[in-house]
Design an enzyme around this catalytic site. Structure first.
Site, PDB file in Angstrom:
ATOM      1  N   CYS A 246     -16.852 -20.656 -14.366  1.00 10.99           N
ATOM      2  CA  CYS A 246     -17.519 -21.567 -13.429  1.00 10.99           C
ATOM      3  C   CYS A 246     -18.147 -20.825 -12.253  1.00 10.99           C
ATOM      4  O   CYS A 246     -18.976 -21.390 -11.540  1.00 10.99           O
ATOM      5  CB  CYS A 246     -16.529 -22.603 -12.913  1.00 10.99           C
ATOM      6  SG  CYS A 246     -15.844 -23.660 -14.212  1.00 10.99           S
TER       7      CYS A 246
ATOM      8  N   ASN B  30      -6.765 -24.470 -18.322  1.00  4.51           N
ATOM      9  CA  ASN B  30      -5.617 -23.776 -17.752  1.00  4.51           C
ATOM     10  C   ASN B  30      -4.333 -24.589 -17.868  1.00  4.51           C
ATOM     11  O   ASN B  30      -3.268 -24.058 -18.181  1.00  4.51           O
ATOM     12  CB  ASN B  30      -5.900 -23.420 -16.292  1.00  4.51           C
ATOM     13  CG  ASN B  30      -6.733 -22.164 -16.154  1.00  4.51           C
ATOM     14  OD1 ASN B  30      -6.223 -21.057 -16.265  1.00  4.51           O
ATOM     15  ND2 ASN B  30      -8.022 -22.334 -15.935  1.00  4.51           N
TER      16      ASN B  30
END
Length: 442
Positions: free
Chosen positions: A42, A303
């Protein structure tokens, strides 16, 4: 216990570290197709415009760190071509030497992420056509962004498309943004998307809506983008038309997948095959509001799912509670936040709903520097349970989207927002938060 993890970025390495914490004697082998481990995808748009100095800055832990500090057999340039659950084997070859390998596992995690969608358009292999997914993609794009590149065309107006439109404009490039649908950022409702379009036009982005790319022209390097409506000259192209799960190599494995190709997993991150787990952008994500398995690939989810997969693989039973679809994007001077479902999704799912919208400010109106907010809330017509929210503004969006995400997670009604004890001081809020003001209208 021999653990094999396919994929060394977000989900894969979150799982590896959780296995290490839970099982001291674990033998962990990670097979990564590329050369880099554990980096923040990101952050890549901000490397392009120099806000982040280098691709090295988005790396959380290097492959050497995993090998030397954590005793993980972290391999690079390993391309897995087949999983054989019957014999507990992973089969593939080394990309640098072309030598094949077969490895045995006791428990396997598939964390192969997603790849950019690349339709078979004529000319797609011309020089100057890029994607942005890996550190290598980023470095290649930066090398190509010379002073001679005056005009960039972006195909697709999702997360990456919008962020990269801003990034290219900030370094002085002219930008054309081509979107197949009728609005920018289809994760928002059309009325909210108009605010995004206005911001794009203000920053001189040339928007082409309801146009479908059909190919590219040029000799060796791309010179033009061809659509179903016109042909546009350009010096460079960025393809950001979405991603698909990297699961084609599993077709003969018997592992169940949805129609997008995402691996179906339960709350323990188990696939349909015993001792085979999946997590992240290659797996399904249970949506708490829709109450069904969804596919919304985001780094936060990868995650979390990776950590939960690792814990369960190592014998510590914990469950993934699900997502509510929360995301936020910076687009020039606007922050674009959303959570839950949109009005468009509520219609598609045949959920009876009501909406409330409000224009407000991020702080007390009398305090200098107040910035506008536009807020849209969706709630159930019969039960008043909050279903979703969208907020676009110049300051304070993140604070309120996270409040709404927490409310969604806890299945609160829109009226219960009034009971929340939210932080107040004139520089940050009014005595009634804007989302609470909306709830008082219902």
């Amino acid at each position: 216990m021999k653990y094999i993890i396919i994929g060394g970025v977000a989900a894969g390495m979150s799982a590896a570290m959780e296995i290490k914490r839970t099982d001291d004697s674990a033998e962990i082998t990670v097979l990564e197709r590329g050369e880099d481990y554990s980096y923040g995808q990101c952050g890549l748009p901000y490397v392009i415009n120099g806000l982040v100095p280098s691709t090295k800055d988005v790396i959380a832990r290097t492959v050497e760190t995993f090998r030397e500090k954590y005793s993980i057999d972290a391999r690079i340039y390993t391309n897995v071509t087949k999983v054989d659950p019957q014999n507990h084997q992973v089969i593939g070859f080394h990309l640098d030497s072309n030598q094949s390998f077969t490895l045995k596992y006791d428990r396997l995690l598939i964390a192969t992420g997603a790849d950019p969608i690349l339709p078979e358009w004529p000319g797609i292999n011309l020089e100057g056509i890029h994607t942005l997914k890996t550190l290598q993609d980023t470095n290649g794009l930066m090398t190509d962004l010379t002073e001679e590149i005056k005009h960039v065309t972006i195909v697709g107006a999702g997360y990456i498309g919008l962020e990269m439109a801003e990034s290219f404009r900030s370094i002085g490039k002219e930008v054309t943004l081509i979107q197949r649908g009728g609005q920018l950022a289809k994760i928002f409702d059309e009325d909210m998307s108009k605010l995004i379009e206005k911001e794009a036009l203000y920053h001189q982005i040339d928007i082409k809506l309801e146009e479908e790319v059909t190919g590219f022209s040029g000799k060796e390097r791309v010179e033009a983008v061809i659509t179903n409506k016109s042909t546009y000259s350009t010096d460079l192209v960025l393809l950001s038309a979405g991603v698909k799960p990297n699961t084609d190599f599993l077709k003969s494995s018997g592992i169940q997948m949805n129609r997008e190709g995402a691996i179906r997993v339960n709350a323990y991150m188990e696939s349909s095959i015993p001792n085979v787990y999946a997590a992240g952008d290659c797996a399904t994500h249970y949506h708490m509001i829709k109450q069904l398995d969804d596919y919304i690939p985001l780094g936060t989810t990868a995650n979390k799912q990776g950590r939960i997969a690792g814990a369960n693989m190592a014998g510590n039973a914990i469950t993934f509670k699900g997502i509510v679809g929360t995301s936020i994007i910076k687009f020039f001077d606007l922050d674009l936040g959303r959570t839950g479902i949109t009005e468009t999704e509520a219609k598609r799912l045949n959920i009876p709903y009501q909406i409330e919208t409000r224009d407000d400010t991020n702080q007390a109106g009398y305090y200098p520097g107040a910035k506008p907010l536009t807020i849209k809330l969706i709630f159930h017509q019969k039960t008043s349970q909050l279903l979703g929210g969208q907020i676009i503004g110049r300051k304070g969006v993140d604070k309120r989207i996270d409040v709404l995400a927490t409310a969604l997670f806890n299945k609160m009604t829109i009226q219960q927002l009034q009971d929340l004890d939210l932080a107040y001081a004139p520089p940050f809020n009014s005595v009634w938060d804007p989302i609470q003001k909306i709830s008082r209208k219902t």
